[in-house]
Structures are given as C-alpha cells and as structure tokens.
Design a protein around this motif. Structure first.
Motif, PDB file in Angstrom:
ATOM      1  N   ALA A  51       0.819  -1.224   0.000  1.00  0.00           N
ATOM      2  CA  ALA A  51       0.000   0.000   0.000  1.00  0.00           C
ATOM      3  C   ALA A  51       0.847   1.264   0.000  1.00  0.00           C
ATOM      4  N   PRO A  73       1.580   6.569  -1.503  1.00  0.00           N
ATOM      5  CA  PRO A  73       0.390   5.700  -1.473  1.00  0.00           C
ATOM      6  C   PRO A  73      -0.734   6.211  -2.376  1.00  0.00           C
ATOM      7  N   GLN A  74      -0.919   7.547  -2.394  1.00  0.00           N
ATOM      8  CA  GLN A  74      -2.030   8.093  -3.172  1.00  0.00           C
ATOM      9  C   GLN A  74      -1.835   7.942  -4.674  1.00  0.00           C
ATOM     10  N   LEU A  78      -4.284   2.055  -5.476  1.00  0.00           N
ATOM     11  CA  LEU A  78      -4.764   0.866  -4.783  1.00  0.00           C
ATOM     12  C   LEU A  78      -5.790   1.343  -3.767  1.00  0.00           C
ATOM     13  N   MET A  80      -7.678   0.282   0.095  1.00  0.00           N
ATOM     14  CA  MET A  80      -7.448  -0.618   1.220  1.00  0.00           C
ATOM     15  C   MET A  80      -8.650  -0.613   2.156  1.00  0.00           C
ATOM     16  N   PHE A  82      -9.570  -1.464   5.971  1.00  0.00           N
ATOM     17  CA  PHE A  82      -8.871  -1.681   7.241  1.00  0.00           C
ATOM     18  C   PHE A  82      -9.706  -2.533   8.190  1.00  0.00           C
ATOM     19  N   ALA A  86     -12.008   2.241   9.286  1.00  0.00           N
ATOM     20  CA  ALA A  86     -11.477   3.561   8.931  1.00  0.00           C
ATOM     21  C   ALA A  86     -12.479   4.413   8.154  1.00  0.00           C
ATOM     22  N   LEU A  87     -13.697   4.500   8.681  1.00  0.00           N
ATOM     23  CA  LEU A  87     -14.698   5.389   8.077  1.00  0.00           C
ATOM     24  C   LEU A  87     -14.565   6.756   8.740  1.00  0.00           C
ATOM     25  N   TYR A  88     -14.758   7.818   7.971  1.00  0.00           N
ATOM     26  CA  TYR A  88     -14.651   9.159   8.538  1.00  0.00           C
ATOM     27  C   TYR A  88     -15.933   9.455   9.319  1.00  0.00           C
ATOM     28  N   PHE A  99     -15.653  10.140  -0.989  1.00  0.00           N
ATOM     29  CA  PHE A  99     -14.492  10.941  -0.582  1.00  0.00           C
ATOM     30  C   PHE A  99     -13.292  10.801  -1.536  1.00  0.00           C
ATOM     31  N   SER A 100     -12.943   9.541  -1.816  1.00  0.00           N
ATOM     32  CA  SER A 100     -11.745   9.331  -2.643  1.00  0.00           C
ATOM     33  C   SER A 100     -11.933   9.880  -4.057  1.00  0.00           C
ATOM     34  N   ARG A 102     -13.899  12.522  -4.778  1.00  0.00           N
ATOM     35  CA  ARG A 102     -13.867  13.989  -4.661  1.00  0.00           C
ATOM     36  C   ARG A 102     -12.431  14.480  -4.616  1.00  0.00           C
ATOM     37  N   VAL A 103     -11.603  13.755  -3.860  1.00  0.00           N
ATOM     38  CA  VAL A 103     -10.192  14.139  -3.754  1.00  0.00           C
ATOM     39  C   VAL A 103      -9.548  14.126  -5.138  1.00  0.00           C
ATOM     40  N   ARG A 104      -9.986  13.176  -5.972  1.00  0.00           N
ATOM     41  CA  ARG A 104      -9.419  13.067  -7.312  1.00  0.00           C
ATOM     42  C   ARG A 104     -10.152  13.926  -8.341  1.00  0.00           C
ATOM     43  N   ARG A 151     -13.767   3.480  -6.319  1.00  0.00           N
ATOM     44  CA  ARG A 151     -12.619   4.067  -7.012  1.00  0.00           C
ATOM     45  C   ARG A 151     -12.157   3.269  -8.212  1.00  0.00           C
TER      46      ARG A 151
ATOM     47  N   ARG B 199      -4.743   8.815   3.006  1.00  0.00           N
ATOM     48  CA  ARG B 199      -3.591   8.869   2.082  1.00  0.00           C
ATOM     49  C   ARG B 199      -3.812   7.939   0.902  1.00  0.00           C
ATOM     50  N   ASP B 201      -6.653   7.026  -0.148  1.00  0.00           N
ATOM     51  CA  ASP B 201      -7.757   7.604  -0.931  1.00  0.00           C
ATOM     52  C   ASP B 201      -7.280   8.730  -1.850  1.00  0.00           C
TER      53      ASP B 201
END
Lengths: 366, 302
Positions: A51, A73-74, A78, A80, A82, A86-88, A99-100, A102-104, A151, B199, B201
């Motif tokens: 990762a 990692p970003q 990939l 992951m 957990f 690991a939910l916000y 989320f992922s 939107r970040v992209r 994603r 990270r 993400d």
C-alpha cells in the motif's frame, strides 16, 4: 485490474526487528490472494508495504510493470479496507464512499453514479444518509468495502476486514466478498489469521511465518499437500494431529509404531520412507481429525482415551489421548462414546502425512 | 423450583401487594427528590460564595463613591449609576484599548491554532529523522520562564524597529510549545488508520488536515482557542514593555492607567475592570463546552 510482483522484499524496523525476509511473489491479475499466518508473521507489514504505508527496506515492488518502491500511497492507485473500517465519522455513508473520488476531482454526476452503483451491489442504498456511528458492524464493513470499490483501483488490499464481526456475520460477509470478487473481476490481496477465511475465499493462499513465505498454493493443494508441519498444522480446524512414531519394517512391510499401536503404510509412502532412509528412525505422523473414522480395518484401529466430547450437532469432536499423544477425532454424531472411556477409532492410512523429526518437512510432499 | 418472590406473593392479597408497591415507590421518589434538592442547595451556596467577589465588583461599579465610603456595609447600590463607566471611558481611551486587545488576542489565537496544529500534526503523523529530539527541544522551551528572555526579546524587536506596533504584540506569540504539546496529545488519540486511509484515498497532508483532521478535532481547537484567547487578553508585561502610545496600548495596561495617584477612584477602577473582563468571560462562556470536552477528551473511553 493489475498484476503485482514482489521481488526479494525485506522489511527491517528501526529497532532492528526483521518483519519480512526475502519475500518473492507474483500476484496475477484477478487473483484473490490470501496472506495467512499467526500474529506477528509479517503478513500485515507486507500488505502495508504494497500500500505504501511502510517503506520497503530492500527489494522491489512492481505494479503493472512499474517500480513502485518510492511512489506515494495516493499515486499507487490501490484501495485498502482496514480492520477498524477507517470510516470518517463526520461524513455520511454517501460522503465516505464519495471521498476518494472527490479528492481526485471526479465530476459530481459520475461520483453519484458510481456511489449508487456500489451501494446497490452492497445492499446499502438505504443507509447513504447515515453517519458511521448509526451503523452496525456489518453495515460499517460494507461501507468500507463500498468506499474501496467506487474508485475502481488496480487492486484491493484488505487487512483482516472481517475480524471485528461476530461469527454469523463473518460467514455472511465471506460469501459477499466472494461474490464481489467474481462480479468485479478484481485483484484482491487479503490478510487474515483465520484459516477458514483463507480456505473459503482465496484462489491462492500464501502461508507465512516469522517473515518468510512457507508455501504459496491453491487452498486444496495447501490442505492436502502441505510443505511442512507448520503449514499442515496451521491449515484446518481442528488442526492436524501430530504423533511421534517409529518407522519399522514388520512382516516385510513398512509400518509406524507408537504406544503399542502399529499402522501399516501404503506402498507409495513405504517407498518414500525407504528412499529417505527413515526406517528405524522417528518421524511425526500427521493425521487430520476427519481422517479418523468410526469403522475401518482391524490393522488401522487405534484406542483413544476420551477426555472431552464436544457435540457440534452435525458432528462430534472427541479429544483424548492415544498413548501420550493428544489427538482429536471428528466423527458422526451417532458415534457412542463417553468422556473417561476408551473408544475405537480407525485411521485412514491413504490420507496420512509424515514429517521429518528434525527439519519438520513433509516426507510425502509431491 | 418456586422462587422467593412468588412464594411471598402467595401469602398476601393482590390489593395489599399493590399498596406495598405504591408505598415503596413513594419512599424511593421522596428520597431521590430530597437528595437532589440538598445537592442543588449546596451547589447554589457554593456558587454564591465563589462568585461573591465578582458580583461585589459589579455592584461597586454601579455604586456612587458616596455610597462606597460609608461605615455601613453596602453590598447592593441604593442609587445605581453608570457614572463610573462613563468616567472610566473619558479618563482613558478604553474603546481603543479594547479594540487593540481584540485584534492582538484574535490574531494570536488564530496564529497559534494554525502553527501549533500544523507542528503537532508533523510530530504525531509524520515520520522523520530526529522527530523525538526536536519535540523534546520544543518542550524544553517551556522550562524557560518568559521573564528570563524578555530583555533579549525586547532588544531583538527594537532592533527590528517593531516597537509600538501590532507586529510586536502579535508575532512573538504566534506559536507556543504548550499549544504544540496540547495538540499533539489530542492527535495521539486520533486513529492513525484514518490518516492512512485518507492517504490511500488520494489525500495530501494538507487536504487531510483540512477535510478530516480539523472537523474531527473541533473540541481540541475550541479548547485551545479559549485558552489562548484568555491568555493573550490578560497579557501585561510584554505589552507594557513594547508599547508606548495610547494607540497601541491593550486593556490590561489601560486598567493600570486608571490607578493614577492624582485621580484615584476605586469605583471607577472597578468599572474599568468589569468592562474588560466581560469579553474574556463571554469567550469562556461561549467556549466552555468545547474547553471541557477538549480538556477531557481521551480521558475516558466513549
């Protein structure tokens, strides 16, 4: 989807502790690969190195033909899942899954489309407006998987994702994961210490111990043809019985003897023992609980002093001793036996394994 | 087997049983109410005792001087007046001082929250060589009392020609070791898997701080903001040393100016005190929930 290669990968922590040693593995496209082993064997560290969450001390990591050792990692593409999900906590299920993307900077309409599609696959469409604290363990798990699949990454990494769930939910989620793997045609690398999960989910299992790969094979192969005593003992529940025995030649045949019991081995087994010069030496006899039966030939009979009888409904487990060796037998529920009494059980000699006393390697390994 | 309760119930009638139940409930309710009443009474008494100096200050501020200097004990003004407040405002430019204090305390609060949270983020989430040594160095600065460095700091800022400006009041206090330490403690209880997940993400560190860390550590930020604002509002020594004109004075210095030999009026001074503690008390009241939550976060599982 992608294929990954790990070449001579090692991980040494700052305090000098070696977590992974000389790890070599090719992970094929669309493979459901399971890393399994006891706690501290280096399986999670290996996953975290893939990762990018842990630096690779030496060796190479290739993803789709690109060297990834120093890639952030970003940028590895990939995703992951957990163990702790690991939910916000401040975001809704929808926002967590989106989320992922939107970040992209994926466009809103596409985000919406992908999130709703993933939610449909995981049957969580009705939970999209809820926050994580209002979800049960199983629902959180689905959301975590949903966040990973929206994603459409090159590969999915899963670090003991089912270990926080109760037994019933875990069984249910195992089936769901298998379905998702088939539907998405995804490459999944899955870490677990639960050998039942490993056997039921994986297309290939890698058994690790003390940072090294002991064996990488398909579940059936691993179960029937383990490379050594550790793998044989690790795979299967209850685990394989190991009895120290003497290899002897009697009546012109090869047999194994222990505590006044004598069992004759089949021809192939005898040949291996003779070729390996094991006659008149001690070896471990390995036999799985399900290979001890209620009926059989007289020369396969063993006397088990029953200590505990576990009734599981569809079967019973008899725990007891044969001589000085602790043995477990899985038998039919109608088998009459009581704790504190002696029971006659019969070993299926075509299914036994023999292990070298010193190296613990499987003498019958094919 | 027959239970103790079902055996006892057999011996009495249904009505008797109902009566017994009702009586037991009544007694329990009375006991609970009496305890609550006693506790509330004690709390009120204690609150009154603790708040007495503050309430008396408000009372004096509203009292004409003639009422204050008498032989009788005047706790409450008989003819309340706002003259003391008016006089205090005329005697010194208190409005200007309050604005100055707001600007200085506000900028220091914002600056400390930004710098301390970023520094604490590095110490908690990032892995770099000498991290622990650097953190210990930062912590070591807490061991040096401010008074020990005040002269050298004064020489530095006067060398930079910063004296008597907002710069000199704000810049030296834009970060604090205590703030870094507090934020680091808050972040220590933050699940690292969220950072790792973010990270993977695709989040950069700054995006993580902005989208995940800040919304999830609001109580820590609130606590830090209240703590820093009150400290900055109450600063005395440094503003006294580096400011000279009325334009740049803060309220605490202004308060000292009310206490001049030629125009000593206790009631006017107290009126000034009341005026300047109002903002800090308001900040505390507004932020107390955050402050308490922040101070005790991680103390109990939940």
């Amino acid at each position: 989807m992608a294929s990954l290669s790990l070449v001579n990968v090692c991980k040494t922590f700052k305090n000098g502790q070696v977590a992974v040693k000389d790890f070599n593995l090719d992970i094929r496209d669309q493979e459901f690969l399971i890393l399994v082993g006891p706690s501290g064997c280096g399986k999670s560290t290996t996953l975290r190195m893939i990762a990018g969450l842990e630096e690779i001390s030496s060796g190479e990591l290739w993803i789709d033909g690109e060297l990834m050792n120093l890639t952030d990692p970003q940028k590895r593409d990939l995703s992951m899942v957990f163990q702790s999900y690991a939910l916000y906590p401040h975001l809704t299920v929808y926002e967590n899954m989106a989320f992922s993307l939107r970040v992209r900077n994926v466009v809103k309409t596409e985000i919406d489309q992908r999130v709703r599609k993933a939610a449909d696959v995981l049957c969580i469409s009705h939970l999209l407006d809820r926050k994580p604290h209002a979800l049960s363990g199983g629902q959180k798990q689905r959301v975590a998987i949903g966040s990973a699949i929206v994603r459409e990454p090159k590969a999915y990494l899963m670090d003991e994702p089912l270990s926080n769930l109760d037994a019933k939910l875990r069984t249910q989620m195992r089936v769901e994961l298998s379905k998702i793997h088939k539907e998405l045609g995804a490459t999944i690398i899955y870490v677990t210490h639960d050998q039942v999960e490993a056997m039921t989910l994986g297309t290939r299992i890698v058994v690790m111990n003390s940072g090294v790969i002991l064996q990488a094979a398909e579940p059936k192969v691993l179960y029937q043809n383990p490379v050594n005593k550790f793998v044989a003992g690790f795979m299967g529940s209850p685990s394989m019985n190991f009895i120290p025995v003497w290899v002897e030649r009697r009546e012109d045949r090869i047999c194994v003897e222990f505590s006044k019991n004598r069992l004759f081995v089949n021809e192939e087994c005898a040949k291996r023992l003779i070729d390996g010069d094991y006659v008149s030496r001690r070896v471990y006899l390995g036999i799985r609980p399900e290979d001890l039966h209620e009926t059989g030939l007289k020369d396969q009979e063993l006397k088990l002093n029953v200590e505990i009888k576990e009734v599981l409904g569809s079967e019973i487990l008899l725990h007891g001793k044969i001589g000085r060796s602790q043995v477990c037998a899985r038998l039919k529920p109608d088998f009459s036996s009581e704790a504190g009494k002696e029971a006659s059980i019969f070993a299926d000699m075509s299914r036994i394994l023999l292990f070298d006393m010193d190296t613990e390697e499987n003498i019958l390994y094919r | 087997m027959e239970s103790v309760i079902s055996r006892a119930v057999k011996d009495i009638s249904r009505e008797e049983l109902e009566n017994l139940k009702r009586e037991a409930l009544k007694k329990a309710l009375f006991r609970r109410r009496a305890t609550k009443l006693a506790l509330t009474g004690m709390n009120l008494l204690m609150a009154l005792f603790l708040l007495l100096p503050l309430l008396y200050a408000v009372s004096i501020a509203l009292m004409p001087s003639s009422e204050l200097f008498t032989m009788s004990m005047n706790l409450i003004p008989t003819t309340p007046t706002l003259d003391n407040f008016r006089q205090a405002m005329v005697k010194i430019p208190l409005t200007r001082f309050i604005v100055n204090s707001f600007v200085v305390a506000g900028c220091i609060t914002a600056g400390q929250i930004i710098s301390c949270s970023l520094a604490a983020f590095s110490f908690s989430f990032l892995d770099f060589k000498g991290k622990n040594l650097l953190f210990m160095l930062v912590m070591a600065t807490m061991m040096i009392p401010g008074e020990a460095t005040i002269i050298s700091n004064y020489l530095t800022v006067s060398g930079l020609h910063w004296l008597d400006s907002y710069k000199v009041l704000i810049i030296p206090y834009l970060t604090s070791a205590m703030g870094i330490f507090l934020f680091r403690q808050f972040y220590k209880s933050f699940p690292i898997s969220l950072y790792e997940s973010a990270r993977i993400d695709g989040c950069t560190n700054l995006r993580f701080i902005y989208s995940i860390l800040i919304p999830l550590t609001k109580s820590a930020i609130g606590a830090m903001a209240v703590y820093t604002f009150i400290n900055a509002w109450n600063m005395y020594m440094w503003p006294l040393l580096v400011t000279g004109s009325d334009k740049m004075r803060t309220v605490q210095i202004g308060l000292g100016m009310l206490d001049s030999v030629d125009s000593q009026s206790i009631s006017m001074m107290i009126a000034g005190v009341v005026m300047i503690i109002v903002p800090s008390i308001s900040v505390f009241i507004l932020g107390q929930k955050q402050l308490i939550r922040g101070m005790f976060s991680g103390a109990v599982k939940g």
